[in-house]
Write a protein that holds these residues in place. Structure first.
Motif, PDB file in Angstrom:
ATOM      1  N   ASP A 205       0.890  -1.138   0.129  1.00 38.58           N
ATOM      2  CA  ASP A 205      -0.015  -0.186   0.056  1.00 38.58           C
ATOM      3  C   ASP A 205       0.842   1.257   0.008  1.00 38.58           C
ATOM      4  OD1 ASP A 205      -2.006   1.929   0.263  1.00 38.58           O
ATOM      5  OD2 ASP A 205      -2.542   1.516   2.210  1.00 38.58           O
ATOM      6  N   TRP A 206       1.308   1.657  -1.082  1.00 42.53           N
ATOM      7  CA  TRP A 206       2.325   2.883  -1.350  1.00 42.53           C
ATOM      8  C   TRP A 206       1.931   4.154  -0.844  1.00 42.53           C
ATOM      9  CZ3 TRP A 206       1.455   6.596  -4.382  1.00 42.53           C
ATOM     10  CH2 TRP A 206       0.247   6.661  -5.355  1.00 42.53           C
ATOM     11  N   ARG A 207       0.446   4.346  -0.899  1.00 44.23           N
ATOM     12  CA  ARG A 207      -0.037   5.572  -0.435  1.00 44.23           C
ATOM     13  C   ARG A 207       0.357   5.561   1.186  1.00 44.23           C
ATOM     14  NH1 ARG A 207      -4.372   4.598  -4.409  1.00 44.23           N
ATOM     15  NH2 ARG A 207      -4.041   6.119  -5.936  1.00 44.23           N
ATOM     16  N   ASN A 208      -0.199   4.687   1.748  1.00 39.14           N
ATOM     17  CA  ASN A 208      -0.035   4.558   3.446  1.00 39.14           C
ATOM     18  C   ASN A 208       1.479   4.592   3.617  1.00 39.14           C
ATOM     19  OD1 ASN A 208      -0.620   4.532   5.962  1.00 39.14           O
ATOM     20  ND2 ASN A 208      -0.253   2.138   5.803  1.00 39.14           N
TER      21      ASN A 208
ATOM     22  N   CYS B 175       3.860   6.119   2.141  1.00 40.66           N
ATOM     23  CA  CYS B 175       4.342   7.275   1.878  1.00 40.66           C
ATOM     24  C   CYS B 175       3.885   8.319   3.218  1.00 40.66           C
ATOM     25  CB  CYS B 175       4.170   8.120   0.577  1.00 40.66           C
ATOM     26  SG  CYS B 175       4.731   7.205  -0.793  1.00 40.66           S
ATOM     27  N   LEU B 176       2.721   8.307   3.318  1.00 41.92           N
ATOM     28  CA  LEU B 176       1.977   9.046   4.428  1.00 41.92           C
ATOM     29  C   LEU B 176       3.007   8.649   5.723  1.00 41.92           C
ATOM     30  CD1 LEU B 176      -0.079  10.997   5.515  1.00 41.92           C
ATOM     31  CD2 LEU B 176      -1.588   8.891   5.923  1.00 41.92           C
TER      32      LEU B 176
ATOM     33  N   THR C  42      -9.826   6.610   6.327  1.00 45.16           N
ATOM     34  CA  THR C  42      -9.913   8.164   6.006  1.00 45.16           C
ATOM     35  C   THR C  42     -11.122   8.696   6.801  1.00 45.16           C
ATOM     36  OG1 THR C  42     -11.223   7.526   3.998  1.00 45.16           O
ATOM     37  CG2 THR C  42      -8.643   7.988   4.023  1.00 45.16           C
TER      38      THR C  42
END
Length: 196
Positions: free
Chosen positions: A57-60, A62-63, A154
């Motif tokens: 899960d690259w979005r998480n 990065c976050l 979210t």
């Protein structure tokens, strides 16, 4: 110690000793189901993803890399079942990080709480050690676990509760591998071409 207090002590200690020595033939009725009293589940389940599966899960990922307190706040709100907000726990985590440079002393308790709620195995080692050595990976794993259990991270606890009460099922999200995504696209194209 006065003789009166010695007598009181002896009276209570002999009563408790006599009670402990006599076996009970009938269980005391408390109104609390017996299976909920201090019994640990026998079968603990594994985490839905590994500790080092951050890039699934690259979005998480990065976050969490750039703002771990935000990810922690989202996790804490769900684990606390809405009794704390994402913003407050995230800000508290940031404050602890600025003051002690060691937020893992705070975040590891939520991993333990989450493991107990969902009967997860303590892997690969104790929770405090996981957070001290790999806090970013641990936060990503906890975030993925909650998401895979059907939570929309979210919207927070109350948003998930509203969604559930409106009748929208919280289905677990199955991560797609690149090959599965390609197969899905190919099937859609084939069905479109056969319908024309």
């Amino acid at each position: 110690m006065s003789s009166a207090s010695k007598n009181d002590y002896n009276r209570f200690s002999t009563v408790s000793n006599s009670l402990a020595a006599t076996p009970f033939t009938q269980a005391t009725t408390t109104g609390i189901p017996m299976n909920s009293l201090n019994q640990q589940p026998k079968n603990k389940v594994s985490w839905s993803s590994g500790l080092c599966d951050c890039f699934s899960d690259w979005r998480n990922c990065c976050l969490t890399c750039w703002c771990p307190c935000m990810t922690f706040g989202q996790i804490a709100e769900i684990v606390d079942k809405g009794s704390s907000s994402c913003g407050v726990t995230g800000a508290l985590c940031t404050l602890i990080c600025c003051v002690t440079c060691c937020p893992c002393c705070f975040t590891c308790f939520y991993r333990s709480k989450m493991r107990k709620q969902y009967m997860l195995k303590e892997k690969p080692c104790c929770d405090c050690l996981v957070h001290c050595c790999c806090m970013y990976c641990a936060l990503c794993q906890e975030h993925r676990e909650l998401r895979n259990r059907g939570f929309d991270m979210t919207v927070g606890w109350h948003g998930n509760l509203d969604r559930e009460t409106r009748g929208v099922a919280m289905t677990p999200i199955v991560p797609m591998t690149p090959m599965t995504a390609l197969d899905t696209v190919m099937e859609e194209q084939e069905s479109m071409s056969s319908s024309n």
